[in-house]
Design an enzyme around this catalytic site. Structure first.
Site, PDB file in Angstrom:
ATOM      1  N   ASP A 169      63.298 117.846 150.355  1.00  0.00           N
ATOM      2  CA  ASP A 169      63.740 117.766 148.907  1.00  0.00           C
ATOM      3  C   ASP A 169      65.199 116.893 148.839  1.00  0.00           C
ATOM      4  OD1 ASP A 169      62.635 118.390 146.360  1.00  0.00           O
ATOM      5  OD2 ASP A 169      65.090 118.343 145.723  1.00  0.00           O
ATOM      6  N   TYR A 281      69.867 112.549 139.647  1.00  0.00           N
ATOM      7  CA  TYR A 281      68.899 112.165 139.390  1.00  0.00           C
ATOM      8  C   TYR A 281      68.457 110.942 138.032  1.00  0.00           C
ATOM      9  CZ  TYR A 281      66.790 115.966 141.646  1.00  0.00           C
ATOM     10  OH  TYR A 281      66.431 116.626 142.727  1.00  0.00           O
ATOM     11  N   HIS A 336      57.304 124.693 147.759  1.00  0.00           N
ATOM     12  CA  HIS A 336      58.040 123.829 148.091  1.00  0.00           C
ATOM     13  C   HIS A 336      59.117 124.398 149.256  1.00  0.00           C
ATOM     14  CE1 HIS A 336      60.578 120.445 147.015  1.00  0.00           C
ATOM     15  NE2 HIS A 336      61.770 121.030 146.524  1.00  0.00           N
TER      16      HIS A 336
END
EC number: 3.3.-.-
Length: 362
Positions: A169, A281, A336
């Site tokens: 990720d 982020y 995921h």
């Protein structure tokens, strides 16, 4: 004529930039509005439940399981930050460095710490801002340049010049960047459920479905509100990510135990523990796409076909950016959280890749 061409080129770049940032901010506003409606709905259903939070003073026993390795700390000279990591395997063996994603920490690599310690010095790091690693306050401290430098400095501090680098990720994003910027530091690159960064930025602009799946990237641009939304209902959103039918672990393999889930909640329920991870982020749109983007390291890309956050087509496109041996393995009916959901299969695929001789592409 040449001057006119230059002017048109600059105008095109400016227009594209304006359109890009308009898209970013419009989608940020849309995501904020949706989450605000969710908050109001939750308060309407039960305000006491919405703002309930269980006190967690002591870590669950699984976080101190000696079979996973030893808890260690290293302070980086240049940044002054102290990093926490868990290490398994003897010192002096080749280094395998594991970089986790969001919202995870070193514990997401528990199956790999046990598996690879026989032949490697396995180090599962808490990235900057996560877990017991220091978390600078300002968002500028989480630019991609800082995150890349962290990994370089940690290798130096551990006494290594090379490593097998594995990232999942967001940790996969950092792993790609390390391989691009410091190829001499990486013996082999293994990325789990994250495409080459340029593939991600180009694909998301052309495919509305991926834009929707990546909505958290836009929501996280907003100050403090994402942290608040993660914490309401005693971190219900965090629990949902790992346990729901649509996004959770356990479609076709291992499920998180109650203690495993509590380990995640414990770490992210500590004061200020969500700001650092979300700050990762908050700089991404000013850093991508990359100017330099080719990978020259033998690369293994592992992908869960049922990833709720990343479309599988991006995995296929990634190979054009790897100018060396490249292997892609897509696991069907897997989510995921690949290395936690199918650890036996993932570990076997990694062993195979590590032991095989790889030749550079012509």
């Amino acid at each position: 004529m040449a001057r006119l061409r230059d002017c048109l080129l600059r105008l095109t770049v400016t227009i594209r930039s304006l359109l890009f940032w308009s898209l970013v901010y419009c989608y940020c506003g849309l995501c904020a509005s949706i989450y605000l409606l969710k908050l109001l709905w939750s308060i309407g259903k039960g305000p006491a439940q919405t703002f309930r939070r269980v006190a967690r003073e002591h870590p669950p026993a699984c976080l101190n399981d000696p079979s996973l390795g030893t808890h260690c700390y290293v302070r980086i000279k240049d940044s002054g930050l102290r990093f926490h990591y868990v290490a398994a395997g003897e010192r002096g063996k080749p280094l395998m460095l594991l970089l986790h994603g969001f919202p995870e920490f070193w514990y997401s690599w528990r199956h790999q710490l046990r598996e690879f310690k026989s032949e490697y010095r396995v180090v599962a790091l808490d990235l900057r801002g996560y877990g017991e690693t220091d978390a600078p306050i300002h968002r500028e401290n989480y630019k991609l340049d800082c995150l890349i430098t962290d990994i370089k400095d940690i290798l130096d501090s551990l006494g290594y010049s090379k490593c097998v680098l594995i990232g999942h990720d967001w940790g996969g994003m950092i792993a790609w960047l390390i391989a691009i910027c410091y190829p001499e530091m990486v013996m082999k690159l293994i990325v789990i459920n994250f495409p080459h960064p340029n593939v991600f930025t180009e694909y998301i602009l052309r495919h509305p479905a991926q834009l929707f799946k990546s909505s958290h990237y836009y929501f996280f641009q907003i100050p403090w509100f994402p942290e608040f939304m993660f914490s309401i209902n005693d971190f219900k959103a965090l629990k949902h990510l790992f346990t729901s039918h649509s996004t959770g672990i356990g479609r076709k393999g291992c499920r998180l135990t109650t203690e495993d889930l509590e380990a995640y909640i414990y770490v992210f329920s500590q004061p200020g523990a969500l700001s650092g991870p979300i700050n990762h982020y908050r700089n991404i749109f000013s850093c991508l796409p990359l100017k330099h983007h080719m990978v020259t390291i033998p690369t293994l890309l592992l992908w869960g076909e049922k990833d709720a956050f990343m479309e599988v087509e991006m995995a296929e496109v990634t190979k054009i950016y790897v100018k060396n041996y490249f292997r892609l393995t897509i696991l069907s009916e897997v989510s995921h959280w690949l290395q936690q959901e199918q650890p036996d299969i993932v570990n076997k695929l990694i062993w195979t890749f590590l032991k095989e001789e790889t030749r550079k592409k012509d």
